[in-house]
Design a protein around this motif. Structure first.
Motif: not given
Length: 381
Positions: A251-259, A218-226, A233-235, A173-181
Motif C-alpha cells: 500500500l505504501e509503495g502505491l504512492k510512489t509507483a511509476d505506473s 503487487a496485485f490487489f483484486g476485490y469485489r465491487t458488487d456490494g 486508488l485511495e480506497e 459486461l461488468d463482472l463486479g470486481h476491480r484490480v490494481a497492479v
C-alpha cells in the motif's frame, strides 16, 4: 497492402508482426507517449503458444518466462495456511504453457517488429471513414492515413470500437470486481525469490509475486458488487488496511509507483468483430478478463490467425475477416463463459465459500496427493 493498427499492446504488436510476415505495410498508432512495461503475470499457452512459434518469437518469450517455486496461501494476518509446490503448479499448466509478465510479451513483440513497422506514440484515432476499397483514418496529431485495413487493437476502452461500432456501454459486461497492479522498486525481504504469496478474505485478494530478474509485482483484486468500492486508488488503504504480511508495504509503495494499472474487470461482448474494412482484435473485441486467464494467448493467437486468413484471401479482405471471425469466435466465447463462471467464486465474501473454493488446492498440497501430482508431472516431461 497496408494496415493501420490502433494500439501498441500485445494484440497490436502481434498483428503488426504477422502482417509484416504476410507482406503488408503497417503503421501502429499508440495513445501512450512510450512503450509500456510491467503488468501482471499471465500463463501463456494454447493458440498463443502455437501462434508465437509460427511467428518466430516463442523461444524469446520462453527465455523471459518466470518460474514460481512455491505459491503460499496466507491468512489475513500473514500467517501461512498452506502452499503449492512448483511441480504441482507446473502440473496444472500443461507442457505447452509458461508464466510470463504481460509487459515482457509486449517487449518481445516490439523487438521483433520495431524495424519493420512505423510506431507513432502519443497519438490516437479521432475519426474513421471507409468505402468499398479504402479506410480513411484521422489521427489526434492532425494527420490522415489511408489503408486497406484498420485494426482496432486498443484495448478494453477502445477508441476504434467507440467510433465505428458504438459506445462502450453497448458492449461492456461488468463482472463486479476491480484490480490494481504495479511493479515494486525492489523485492521485499519477506518474499523469497521465485515465490508468490496470496491472501483472500472478505471479498478481497492480495498477491505479491516474484516474477524474475529481481522484479516483483503487487496485485490487489476485490469485489465491487456490494456498493462499497469507488473508482479511486485511495480506497485501497481502507479496503486492505486490516491485512498483515506485506500488504502495508505494498500500500505504501502505491504512492510512489511509476505506473499502476487500475480498472474494473469487464468483458466486451461484441456481436460482430468487423464492419467493412475495420476489425477489432484482442481486448477491444472480446476481453475474456484475468478470470479466464487467456487474454494474452488469445491476442497473439488471434493476430496470427488474422494474418494467415489475410494471406489466404489475398485482396479479398472482407472474406478473410469473415473466415477469421468464424474460426476464432467459438474459442473467445468459451473463454468468456469461463470468466463469468470463475468470477462468482473469485475472492468470495463468505468465509465458508472461500474454504470450499480452496479445498482442492489444500488437498493438492497434502503430502500423498502432492507426491502423486509431482510424479505425474515428471512422467509427462
Amino acid at each position: 497492402m497496408r494496415a493501420v493498427i490502433i494500439g501498441a499492446g500485445i494484440a497490436g504488436l502481434a498483428a503488426a508482426l504477422r502482417l509484416h510476415q504476410a507482406g503488408w505495410e503497417t503503421l501502429v498508432v499508440e495513445r501512450s507517449p512510450q512503450r509500456r512495461g510491467g503488468g501482471y503475470g499471465v500463463t501463456f499457452g494454447g493458440i498463443g503458444y502455437d501462434g508465437a512459434e509460427r511467428m518466430g518469437v516463442l523461444a524469446e518469450l520462453k527465455r523471459r518466462a518466470f518460474v514460481t517455486r512455491e505459491l503460499v496461501y496466507r491468512k489475513p494476518s500473514g500467517e501461512r495456511r498452506f502452499a503449492l509446490s512448483g511441480e504441482t503448479i507446473a502440473a496444472t499448466m500443461g507442457r505447452k504453457s509458461f508464466n510470463i509478465l504481460r509487459g515482457d510479451i509486449e517487449a518481445v513483440l516490439y523487438e521483433a517488429v520495431a524495424d519493420d513497422t512505423t510506431i507513432r506514440f502519443g497519438t490516437t484515432i479521432t475519426a474513421v471513414e471507409q468505402d468499398a476499397d479504402t479506410v480513411h483514418v484521422t489521427l489526434s496529431d492532425g494527420g490522415t492515413e489511408r489503408a486497406d485495413l484498420l485494426i482496432g487493437a486498443d484495448g478494453l476502452h477502445s477508441a476504434t470500437r467507440a467510433l465505428v461500432f458504438g459506445p462502450e456501454e453497448n458492449y461492456r459486461l461488468d463482472l463486479g470486481h476491480r484490480v490494481a497492479v504495479y511493479m515494486l522498486k525492489q523485492r521485499p525481504e519477506g518474499l523469497p525469490a521465485e515465490t508468490t504469496g496470496s491472501i483472500s478474505s472478505g471479498g478481497r485478494t492480495f498477491a505479491m509475486m516474484s516474477v524474475g530478474d529481481g522484479r516483483t509485482a503487487a496485485f490487489f483484486g476485490y469485489r465491487t458488487d456490494g456498493g462499497r468500492a469507488q473508482a479511486s486508488l485511495e480506497e485501497l488503504g481502507e479496503l486492505y488496511g486490516d491485512m498483515g504480511w506485506l500488504v502495508p508495504q505494498a500500500l505504501e509503495g502505491l504512492k510512489t509507483a511509476d505506473s499502476v494499472y487500475f480498472d474494473a474487470i469487464s468483458q466486451m461482448v461484441v456481436d460482430r468483430w468487423s464492419t467493412g474494412r475495420v476489425v477489432l482484435l484482442g481486448d477491444a473485441a472480446w476481453c475474456v478478463t484475468l478470470f479466464a486467464g487467456y487474454g494474452s494467448s488469445l491476442a497473439v493467437g488471434g493476430a496470427h490467425r488474422l494474418g494467415a486468413a489475410l494471406e489466404r484471401h489475398g485482396d479479398d479482405v472482407l472474406a478473410a475477416l469473415a473466415e477469421w471471425e468464424a474460426e476464432l469466435r467459438p474459442e473467445a466465447e468459451k473463454k468468456q463463459q469461463l470468466g463469468r463462471r470463475v468470477k462468482g467464486v473469485y475472492a468470495p465474501r463468505n468465509p465458508l465459500v472461500l474454504e470450499l473454493t480452496q479445498l482442492p488446492l489444500r488437498l493438492s498440497s497434502w503430502g500423498p496427493v502432492r507426491r502423486m501430482i509431482e510424479r505425474k508431472f515428471q512422467l509427462a516431461r
